[in-house]
Scaffold this motif. Sequence first.
Motif, PDB file in Angstrom:
ATOM      1  N   LYS A   3      60.548  41.501  38.949  1.00  0.00           N
ATOM      2  CA  LYS A   3      60.807  40.082  39.168  1.00  0.00           C
ATOM      3  C   LYS A   3      61.043  39.359  37.851  1.00  0.00           C
ATOM      4  O   LYS A   3      61.928  38.517  37.746  1.00  0.00           O
ATOM      5  N   LYS A   7      64.355  37.259  36.619  1.00  0.00           N
ATOM      6  CA  LYS A   7      64.246  35.868  36.190  1.00  0.00           C
ATOM      7  C   LYS A   7      64.973  35.656  34.863  1.00  0.00           C
ATOM      8  O   LYS A   7      65.693  34.676  34.689  1.00  0.00           O
ATOM      9  N   GLN A  47      66.852  38.247  44.043  1.00  0.00           N
ATOM     10  CA  GLN A  47      65.839  39.146  43.506  1.00  0.00           C
ATOM     11  C   GLN A  47      64.815  38.425  42.643  1.00  0.00           C
ATOM     12  O   GLN A  47      63.639  38.783  42.630  1.00  0.00           O
ATOM     13  N   SER A  48      65.228  37.373  41.960  1.00  0.00           N
ATOM     14  CA  SER A  48      64.300  36.656  41.094  1.00  0.00           C
ATOM     15  C   SER A  48      63.366  35.771  41.918  1.00  0.00           C
ATOM     16  O   SER A  48      62.270  35.428  41.465  1.00  0.00           O
TER      17      SER A  48
END
Length: 50
Positions: A3, A7, A47-48
Amino acid sequence: MKKGFFKVLAKVNKVILPSFTKQKLDITKASKMQLAIIAFRAYVTKQSLD
């Protein structure tokens, strides 16, 4: 770990890749490269956030 990586990648995308919404791009008239960039940005954003 995963994660955090996404980001950072999302922040890099925001700086480097163009924003097609600010350019008022019509999705139906977008080129293959523009569609690929849109898909990549959407994947990284998703996904982030997960």
